[in-house]
Write a protein that holds these residues in place. Structure first.
Motif, PDB file in Angstrom:
ATOM      1  N   SER A 252      10.949 -63.751 124.110  1.00 28.02           N
ATOM      2  CA  SER A 252      10.339 -62.444 124.322  1.00 28.02           C
ATOM      3  C   SER A 252       9.303 -62.140 123.253  1.00 28.02           C
ATOM      4  O   SER A 252       8.278 -61.527 123.522  1.00 28.02           O
ATOM      5  CB  SER A 252      11.407 -61.350 124.314  1.00 28.02           C
ATOM      6  OG  SER A 252      12.315 -61.544 125.358  1.00 28.02           O
ATOM      7  N   TYR A 253       9.585 -62.617 122.040  1.00 27.62           N
ATOM      8  CA  TYR A 253       8.644 -62.398 120.937  1.00 27.62           C
ATOM      9  C   TYR A 253       7.310 -63.071 121.239  1.00 27.62           C
ATOM     10  O   TYR A 253       6.241 -62.548 120.924  1.00 27.62           O
ATOM     11  CB  TYR A 253       9.249 -62.946 119.643  1.00 27.62           C
ATOM     12  CG  TYR A 253       8.357 -62.831 118.437  1.00 27.62           C
ATOM     13  CD1 TYR A 253       8.057 -61.591 117.895  1.00 27.62           C
ATOM     14  CD2 TYR A 253       7.810 -63.961 117.843  1.00 27.62           C
ATOM     15  CE1 TYR A 253       7.235 -61.474 116.799  1.00 27.62           C
ATOM     16  CE2 TYR A 253       6.999 -63.857 116.741  1.00 27.62           C
ATOM     17  CZ  TYR A 253       6.708 -62.612 116.218  1.00 27.62           C
ATOM     18  OH  TYR A 253       5.894 -62.518 115.130  1.00 27.62           O
ATOM     19  N   GLY A 255       6.068 -63.414 124.060  1.00 23.47           N
ATOM     20  CA  GLY A 255       5.507 -62.877 125.293  1.00 23.47           C
ATOM     21  C   GLY A 255       5.879 -63.717 126.496  1.00 23.47           C
ATOM     22  O   GLY A 255       5.206 -63.679 127.518  1.00 23.47           O
ATOM     23  N   ASP A 260       8.608 -56.163 131.142  1.00 22.36           N
ATOM     24  CA  ASP A 260       8.658 -54.718 131.094  1.00 22.36           C
ATOM     25  C   ASP A 260       9.156 -54.209 132.439  1.00 22.36           C
ATOM     26  O   ASP A 260       8.910 -54.855 133.440  1.00 22.36           O
ATOM     27  CB  ASP A 260       7.247 -54.181 130.809  1.00 22.36           C
ATOM     28  CG  ASP A 260       7.206 -53.459 129.479  1.00 22.36           C
ATOM     29  OD1 ASP A 260       8.202 -53.527 128.748  1.00 22.36           O
ATOM     30  OD2 ASP A 260       6.192 -52.839 129.190  1.00 22.36           O
ATOM     31  N   LYS A 267      10.740 -58.497 122.233  1.00 24.75           N
ATOM     32  CA  LYS A 267       9.499 -57.969 122.769  1.00 24.75           C
ATOM     33  C   LYS A 267       9.034 -56.763 121.953  1.00 24.75           C
ATOM     34  O   LYS A 267       7.836 -56.585 121.725  1.00 24.75           O
ATOM     35  CB  LYS A 267       9.730 -57.562 124.226  1.00 24.75           C
ATOM     36  CG  LYS A 267       8.509 -57.653 125.085  1.00 24.75           C
ATOM     37  CD  LYS A 267       8.877 -57.418 126.535  1.00 24.75           C
ATOM     38  CE  LYS A 267       9.592 -56.107 126.691  1.00 24.75           C
ATOM     39  NZ  LYS A 267      10.059 -55.886 128.071  1.00 24.75           N
TER      40      LYS A 267
END
Lengths: 315, 309
Positions: A252-253, A255, A260, A267
């Motif tokens: 998630s970091y 991307g 979302d 994220k």
């Protein structure tokens, strides 16, 4: 002479009384050796380990946070309030709001749910795939073992995180794909562990004994082999959870993880990166949560390993 | 020994082939290619031309066989994102920042790690021992990009001593190297400590003391030398791994290295590039494990090989 004889008689009577007393107490079960099990011993050792115990409290707190996210959080995780964007922590928003005005505390609380859900699902798949494959390899030497071990070789040689990123890029981002990408290599450890355990246990005398009294194959596997292989599996599970949590946060970091509006700590960290000079609190809270989750679950796992393996020398 | 090495090499080649098949198959299994309409609208004839040029109009198995054939001749194709270069040139260009950080990281963690471990073991249960334990717990359990962010919050935002990221100046090395080094440093420190404590209980240490050797000689020549074996065998193989860098560190500090490049390649669906990078890392790891297994026997003659299954 007479006195010595009387003394001997008295001593014999005393002895007889003592034997009787012991026999009575044994019958009551008072003197019987305390019944101890591996798990009872392990629990006692774990309870003595203060770091592990404190970590267990933190980890349970995080689990409660994930379970009761809807009750704890002050608002809905996807409720956007464009009139209140990037507000600093205040009484109204305890941890402030994010860049599009969502309550940050709510996002943090729900982030725990995302993190736990991914970790549990990945570990569930790892055990669901790893245990049967490992058991098959360990029980039937020969062709099955050979094929499964070559599969293990390939999965071991896959560059884990690199390959997970690649899988995410191919399949697209999203919750289920994160679970899938992290599961590709996660079963290998469990499979190896079970195989190794089964290989050594099946040579033990109690298995031969069970076979001699006519126990069926399934009974031997489930009653005699699996329980004896359980301790290392529990440790693997406990230490696999922070591993999968890291995987989710990391994807998630970059991307390439959760989409979302579902909140994810990783994220949130990456979203805060571009604004770290102006709104440092946006970076601080999710990084603290990731660190707390990783540390607490790792310490619980370490504590379990030390508690379950009395032979291992603890540094 | 020779039999063992040959067996391992054969299985390594087999594993790499399977990985290349999986990667290749996955890449081509999903819709969407590097020359999709939304990226660059082209007349159909021109698009067909490009697809033919890169062989993308052929069946997947044929593309795969062609790829392997060319790869065996060290021709890994042309990166779609930079068609004027070859893949090895592009990789060697982007690897430079990664290797610079990797080398500094190795120097830092492989010198401070053992030192911290030794001091912690010699002063067991002192404050420095607890400090070392705390540091290793932090470095081992907390992801390096979290450490990196904390450093940014402290050194760049709070104290304003350093920029939050970037590349080109010497001070750009400071935060990435420390954040990257903390993990291996912690691992080495922790391992050195327990390995030292183990060696300190050895009979030969008592003998050394009994024959009146000075404390310095006992620690350096007898304890440390024996404690070193597991450290070499465990952390030696990590070196190539560290040299391929950390995607997270590079993404956090905006370093134009190999990891950041891998991310852009996956987003751009740059097939030859992804393929080359995944295979490169797999080959590197495979050889590292093989070499380290062979080195075990050199460092510790007690270990013998059995024939591979």
């Amino acid at each position: 002479m007479e006195r010595a004889k009387a003394g001997r008689v008295a001593a014999r009577r005393e002895e007889a009384r003592r034997v009787k007393r012991v026999a009575e107490r044994m019958a009551e079960g008072v003197l019987a050796r305390e019944h101890r099990t591996l798990w009872g011993d392990a629990m006692r050792r774990f309870a003595r380990n203060r770091l592990a115990l404190a970590s267990l409290v933190v980890a349970l707190g995080l689990i409660c946070m994930a379970l009761f996210a809807d009750i704890i959080s002050p608002s809905r995780y996807d409720q956007i309030d464009l009139a209140a964007v990037h507000q600093s922590p205040s009484l109204h928003h305890l941890l402030g709001t994010d860049l599009i005005g969502r309550d940050y505390l709510t996002r943090i609380v729900y982030g725990a749910r995302t993190s736990m859900a991914v970790a549990l699902l990945v570990q569930g798949i790892a055990f669901g795939v790893g245990i049967p494959l490992g058991a098959m390899a360990g029980l039937r030497a020969g062709r099955a073992d050979f094929l499964i071990m070559r599969l293990v070789d390939v999965a071991t040689a896959l560059p884990g995180m690199l390959f997970a990123i690649f899988v995410m890029a191919v399949l697209g981002t999203g919750f289920s794909n994160v679970v899938l990408a992290l599961s590709v290599t996660s079963w290998v450890l469990v499979c190896r562990l079970v195989r190794g355990q089964f290989l050594s246990i099946r040579e033990k005398d109690f298995i031969t004994a069970a076979r001699c009294i006519g126990a069926s194959g399934a009974r031997i596997i489930f009653r005699h082999m699996l329980p004896n292989a359980l301790a290392p599996l529990v440790v693997a599970l406990a230490l696999g959870i922070p591993g999968a949590m890291f995987g989710e946060a990391a994807l998630s970091y970059l991307g390439m993880g959760i989409n979302d509006p579902i909140p994810s700590w990783g994220k949130m960290v990456s979203a805060s990166l571009g604004y770290v000079r102006i709104y440092p609190y946006l970076a601080l809270f999710p990084t603290l949560m990731i660190a707390a989750a990783m540390l607490s679950f790792t310490f619980v796992g370490d504590g379990l390993r030390d508690a379950l393996d009395p032979q291992m020398v603890i540094e | 020994m020779a039999r063992y090495i040959i067996g391992r090499l054969i299985s390594l080649i087999f594993v790499i082939l399977i990985i290349s098949m999986i990667t290749f198959g996955l890449m081509h299994s999903v819709p969407g290619g590097p020359f999709d309409e939304e990226k660059q609208p082209l007349p159909p004839a021109a698009k067909a031309n490009i697809l033919r040029k890169y062989g993308l109009d052929r069946p997947v198995w044929e593309q795969y066989l062609r790829y392997i054939w060319h790869a065996l001749h060290f021709d890994f194709g042309i990166p779609f994102q930079s068609p004027t270069e070859t893949i090895p040139r592009l990789i060697s260009r982007t690897w430079v920042p990664t290797i610079q950080i990797g080398v500094l990281t190795i120097l830092l963690s492989y010198s401070l790690g053992p030192l911290l471990g030794i001091v912690a073991a010699l002063h067991q249960n002192s404050w420095i021992d607890y400090f070392a334990s705390l540091l290793s717990a932090l470095g081992l359990a907390v992801p390096n990009f979290i450490i990196a962010l904390w450093m940014i919050l402290l050194l760049a935002v709070q104290l304003d001593w350093l920029p939050t990221g970037g590349w080109g100046e010497p001070y750009h090395f400071i935060m990435p190297v420390i954040a990257y080094a903390l993990g291996p440093l912690s691992g080495i420190a922790r391992y050195t400590r327990s390995s030292m404590l183990e060696a300190m209980r050895g009979d030969y240490v008592r003998t050394a003391r009994a024959k009146g050797l000075g404390e310095r000689a006992v620690v350096l020549r007898h304890i440390f030398k024996n404690a070193l074996i597991p450290i070499i065998t465990v952390f030696g193989p990590q070196i190539p791994n560290l040299l391929t860098g950390s995607i997270f560190i590079e993404a956090t500090f905006r370093i134009p290295g190999l990891g950041k490049f891998f991310i852009t390649s996956t987003f751009e669906r740059d097939y030859p590039m992804i393929m080359a990078l995944v295979l490169m890392v797999a080959v590197l790891w495979g050889f590292t494990y093989l070499v380290s297994d062979i080195l075990y026997t050199v460092v510790d003659p007690r270990i013998r090989f059995e024939r591979p299954a």
